[in-house]
Motif scaffolding. Structure first.
Motif, PDB file in Angstrom:
ATOM      1  N   HIS A 127      -5.365 -47.674 -29.068  1.00  0.00           N
ATOM      2  CA  HIS A 127      -6.136 -46.350 -28.294  1.00  0.00           C
ATOM      3  C   HIS A 127      -5.623 -46.013 -27.334  1.00  0.00           C
ATOM      4  O   HIS A 127      -4.873 -46.414 -26.877  1.00  0.00           O
ATOM      5  CB  HIS A 127      -7.754 -47.682 -28.451  1.00  0.00           C
ATOM      6  CG  HIS A 127      -8.596 -47.010 -27.181  1.00  0.00           C
ATOM      7  ND1 HIS A 127      -8.729 -46.241 -26.228  1.00  0.00           N
ATOM      8  CD2 HIS A 127      -9.130 -45.537 -28.165  1.00  0.00           C
ATOM      9  CE1 HIS A 127      -9.598 -45.246 -25.909  1.00  0.00           C
ATOM     10  NE2 HIS A 127      -9.185 -45.168 -26.867  1.00  0.00           N
ATOM     11  N   THR A 128      -5.788 -44.579 -27.567  1.00  0.00           N
ATOM     12  CA  THR A 128      -5.238 -43.848 -26.700  1.00  0.00           C
ATOM     13  C   THR A 128      -5.943 -43.720 -25.826  1.00  0.00           C
ATOM     14  O   THR A 128      -7.364 -42.787 -25.951  1.00  0.00           O
ATOM     15  CB  THR A 128      -4.207 -43.249 -26.874  1.00  0.00           C
ATOM     16  OG1 THR A 128      -3.573 -43.156 -28.001  1.00  0.00           O
ATOM     17  CG2 THR A 128      -3.305 -42.464 -26.027  1.00  0.00           C
ATOM     18  N   ASP A 129      -6.041 -43.662 -24.083  1.00  0.00           N
ATOM     19  CA  ASP A 129      -7.356 -43.180 -23.489  1.00  0.00           C
ATOM     20  C   ASP A 129      -6.659 -41.573 -23.154  1.00  0.00           C
ATOM     21  O   ASP A 129      -5.797 -41.496 -23.626  1.00  0.00           O
ATOM     22  CB  ASP A 129      -7.647 -44.186 -22.426  1.00  0.00           C
ATOM     23  CG  ASP A 129      -6.223 -44.543 -21.123  1.00  0.00           C
ATOM     24  OD1 ASP A 129      -5.356 -43.462 -21.184  1.00  0.00           O
ATOM     25  OD2 ASP A 129      -6.330 -45.483 -20.751  1.00  0.00           O
ATOM     26  N   PHE A 134     -11.422 -43.998 -37.281  1.00  0.00           N
ATOM     27  CA  PHE A 134     -10.308 -43.531 -36.869  1.00  0.00           C
ATOM     28  C   PHE A 134      -9.072 -43.298 -37.966  1.00  0.00           C
ATOM     29  O   PHE A 134     -10.190 -42.455 -38.551  1.00  0.00           O
ATOM     30  CB  PHE A 134      -9.862 -45.161 -36.881  1.00  0.00           C
ATOM     31  CG  PHE A 134      -9.611 -46.204 -38.234  1.00  0.00           C
ATOM     32  CD1 PHE A 134      -9.086 -45.950 -39.552  1.00  0.00           C
ATOM     33  CD2 PHE A 134     -11.526 -47.074 -38.338  1.00  0.00           C
ATOM     34  CE1 PHE A 134      -9.321 -46.591 -40.439  1.00  0.00           C
ATOM     35  CE2 PHE A 134     -11.400 -47.883 -39.364  1.00  0.00           C
ATOM     36  CZ  PHE A 134     -10.129 -47.555 -40.601  1.00  0.00           C
ATOM     37  N   GLU A 151      -5.698 -45.659 -35.681  1.00  0.00           N
ATOM     38  CA  GLU A 151      -5.985 -44.872 -34.372  1.00  0.00           C
ATOM     39  C   GLU A 151      -7.359 -44.587 -34.627  1.00  0.00           C
ATOM     40  O   GLU A 151      -7.912 -44.193 -34.848  1.00  0.00           O
ATOM     41  CB  GLU A 151      -5.228 -43.740 -34.087  1.00  0.00           C
ATOM     42  CG  GLU A 151      -3.026 -43.758 -33.938  1.00  0.00           C
ATOM     43  CD  GLU A 151      -2.681 -42.543 -34.399  1.00  0.00           C
ATOM     44  OE1 GLU A 151      -2.874 -41.328 -35.153  1.00  0.00           O
ATOM     45  OE2 GLU A 151      -0.820 -43.022 -34.506  1.00  0.00           O
ATOM     46  N   LEU A 152      -7.648 -45.982 -32.910  1.00  0.00           N
ATOM     47  CA  LEU A 152      -8.801 -46.164 -33.194  1.00  0.00           C
ATOM     48  C   LEU A 152      -9.803 -44.762 -31.599  1.00  0.00           C
ATOM     49  O   LEU A 152      -9.087 -44.826 -30.924  1.00  0.00           O
ATOM     50  CB  LEU A 152      -9.713 -47.384 -32.394  1.00  0.00           C
ATOM     51  CG  LEU A 152      -9.526 -48.129 -33.535  1.00  0.00           C
ATOM     52  CD1 LEU A 152      -7.930 -48.930 -34.571  1.00  0.00           C
ATOM     53  CD2 LEU A 152      -9.984 -49.388 -33.426  1.00  0.00           C
ATOM     54  N   GLN A 153     -10.784 -44.210 -32.148  1.00  0.00           N
ATOM     55  CA  GLN A 153     -11.425 -43.396 -30.851  1.00  0.00           C
ATOM     56  C   GLN A 153     -11.569 -43.777 -29.631  1.00  0.00           C
ATOM     57  O   GLN A 153     -11.959 -43.521 -28.710  1.00  0.00           O
ATOM     58  CB  GLN A 153     -12.283 -42.034 -31.392  1.00  0.00           C
ATOM     59  CG  GLN A 153     -12.230 -41.731 -32.975  1.00  0.00           C
ATOM     60  CD  GLN A 153     -13.182 -40.718 -33.177  1.00  0.00           C
ATOM     61  OE1 GLN A 153     -14.483 -40.596 -32.824  1.00  0.00           O
ATOM     62  NE2 GLN A 153     -12.447 -39.393 -34.030  1.00  0.00           N
ATOM     63  N   GLU A 154     -12.230 -45.382 -30.029  1.00  0.00           N
ATOM     64  CA  GLU A 154     -12.884 -46.221 -29.520  1.00  0.00           C
ATOM     65  C   GLU A 154     -12.316 -47.545 -29.326  1.00  0.00           C
ATOM     66  O   GLU A 154     -12.021 -47.469 -30.460  1.00  0.00           O
ATOM     67  CB  GLU A 154     -14.004 -46.097 -28.774  1.00  0.00           C
ATOM     68  CG  GLU A 154     -14.635 -44.839 -29.049  1.00  0.00           C
ATOM     69  CD  GLU A 154     -15.102 -44.541 -27.212  1.00  0.00           C
ATOM     70  OE1 GLU A 154     -14.475 -44.419 -26.859  1.00  0.00           O
ATOM     71  OE2 GLU A 154     -15.293 -42.914 -27.833  1.00  0.00           O
ATOM     72  N   PRO A 155     -11.928 -48.210 -28.088  1.00  0.00           N
ATOM     73  CA  PRO A 155     -10.906 -49.272 -28.614  1.00  0.00           C
ATOM     74  C   PRO A 155     -12.197 -50.741 -28.404  1.00  0.00           C
ATOM     75  O   PRO A 155     -12.271 -51.094 -27.800  1.00  0.00           O
ATOM     76  CB  PRO A 155     -10.608 -50.048 -26.978  1.00  0.00           C
ATOM     77  CG  PRO A 155     -11.310 -49.311 -26.308  1.00  0.00           C
ATOM     78  CD  PRO A 155     -12.206 -48.071 -26.764  1.00  0.00           C
ATOM     79  N   ARG A 156     -12.752 -50.931 -29.789  1.00  0.00           N
ATOM     80  CA  ARG A 156     -14.221 -51.126 -29.997  1.00  0.00           C
ATOM     81  C   ARG A 156     -13.788 -52.434 -32.064  1.00  0.00           C
ATOM     82  O   ARG A 156     -14.032 -51.818 -32.822  1.00  0.00           O
ATOM     83  CB  ARG A 156     -15.137 -50.722 -30.476  1.00  0.00           C
ATOM     84  CG  ARG A 156     -15.619 -50.242 -29.284  1.00  0.00           C
ATOM     85  CD  ARG A 156     -17.046 -48.873 -29.417  1.00  0.00           C
ATOM     86  NE  ARG A 156     -18.481 -49.698 -29.686  1.00  0.00           N
ATOM     87  CZ  ARG A 156     -19.459 -49.700 -29.824  1.00  0.00           C
ATOM     88  NH1 ARG A 156     -19.349 -48.179 -29.935  1.00  0.00           N
ATOM     89  NH2 ARG A 156     -20.360 -50.749 -30.719  1.00  0.00           N
ATOM     90  N   GLU A 168     -15.342 -50.745 -34.794  1.00  0.00           N
ATOM     91  CA  GLU A 168     -16.659 -50.252 -34.821  1.00  0.00           C
ATOM     92  C   GLU A 168     -16.450 -48.779 -33.668  1.00  0.00           C
ATOM     93  O   GLU A 168     -17.205 -48.726 -32.902  1.00  0.00           O
ATOM     94  CB  GLU A 168     -17.614 -51.074 -33.654  1.00  0.00           C
ATOM     95  CG  GLU A 168     -17.781 -52.205 -34.289  1.00  0.00           C
ATOM     96  CD  GLU A 168     -19.060 -53.138 -32.767  1.00  0.00           C
ATOM     97  OE1 GLU A 168     -18.556 -52.846 -32.024  1.00  0.00           O
ATOM     98  OE2 GLU A 168     -19.533 -54.417 -34.029  1.00  0.00           O
ATOM     99  N   SER A 169     -15.321 -48.899 -34.394  1.00  0.00           N
ATOM    100  CA  SER A 169     -14.602 -46.823 -34.136  1.00  0.00           C
ATOM    101  C   SER A 169     -14.541 -46.087 -35.025  1.00  0.00           C
ATOM    102  O   SER A 169     -14.078 -46.741 -36.244  1.00  0.00           O
ATOM    103  CB  SER A 169     -13.943 -47.239 -33.160  1.00  0.00           C
ATOM    104  OG  SER A 169     -13.066 -45.690 -32.739  1.00  0.00           O
TER     105      SER A 169
END
Length: 212
Positions: free
Chosen positions: A68-70, A138, A165-170, A135-136
């Motif tokens: 995940h990239t913030d 990607f 590559e996840l939209q949220e780190p979930r 739960e994201s």
């Protein structure tokens, strides 16, 4: 009580890797290796116990990194500690960034190793569903292969490295064998690389620049 049948796992003769060009560590040349390795006539199912000790075959293992990239551009990666469950005992208590496992007859639609082109994909998706809950949304990329002939585990396995590559780190662990699952900054993985299993060390170096 009848004996439990031994798991039959998908393997390819190690000589196929030699023909394509054996490498040590990470190779980003997916086009050179993956499709030839997955050719139907080269694949077979073999008993897992025997294959763990036979370097004349390579067990094909999907190996998924979840990133995940913030908003500030900081990359974090899902990391966990291998517990003492049903996984590879030789990796017990090592940290890892890769999720995945063997492709088996469970993933085939009949006894042929190449029942259809979805075999490898079904194996990857089954292993992920058994090990983690994502739960994201990607996006996914196939980034390379790992071969490590310098360890006993590595000599009998060949990793196919995917990056989600996840939209949220979930992401959370779905089984006890994946303990202490959490997202860690990539720079922390680099700093603590000696705590990780060999494949994870190879992946961390290749993707996040530890030691070149």
């Amino acid at each position: 009580m009848p004996a439990v049948a031994e798991e039959q796992i998908l393997v390819v003769p190690a000589e196929v890797l030699d023909e394509l060009g054996r490498f040590q560590g990470f190779s980003a040349d997916v086009d050179r290796y993956l499709q030839p390795l997955l050719r139907c006539e080269r694949l077979a199912y073999k008993p897992r116990g025997a294959m763990e000790e036979d370097p004349s075959f390579k067990q094909l293992i999907p190996y998924v990194l979840m990133e995940h990239t913030d908003a500030d551009g900081v990359v974090t990666v899902f990391s966990y500690t291998r517990g003492g469950g049903g996984g590879e005992k030789r990796l017990h208590a090592k940290r890892s960034v890769g999720v995945g496992g063997h492709i088996s007859t469970e993933d085939a639609s009949h006894d042929d190793a190449c029942a259809d082109e979805g075999l490898y994909r079904r194996g990857l998706e089954r292993e992920l569903s058994e090990e983690v809950r994502i739960e994201s949304a990607f996006t996914e990329r196939l980034v390379g292969l790992i071969n490590d002939d310098e360890t006993a585990v590595g000599r009998v396995h060949l990793g196919v490295v995917h990056v989600f590559e996840l939209q949220e780190p979930r992401v959370s662990s779905a089984e006890a064998d994946l303990a202490e699952g959490r997202f860690l900054p990539a720079e922390q993985l680099v700093a603590e690389i000696d705590a990780y299993e060999s494949w994870s060390q190879i992946a961390i170096r290749a993707r996040y620049g530890a030691g070149g």
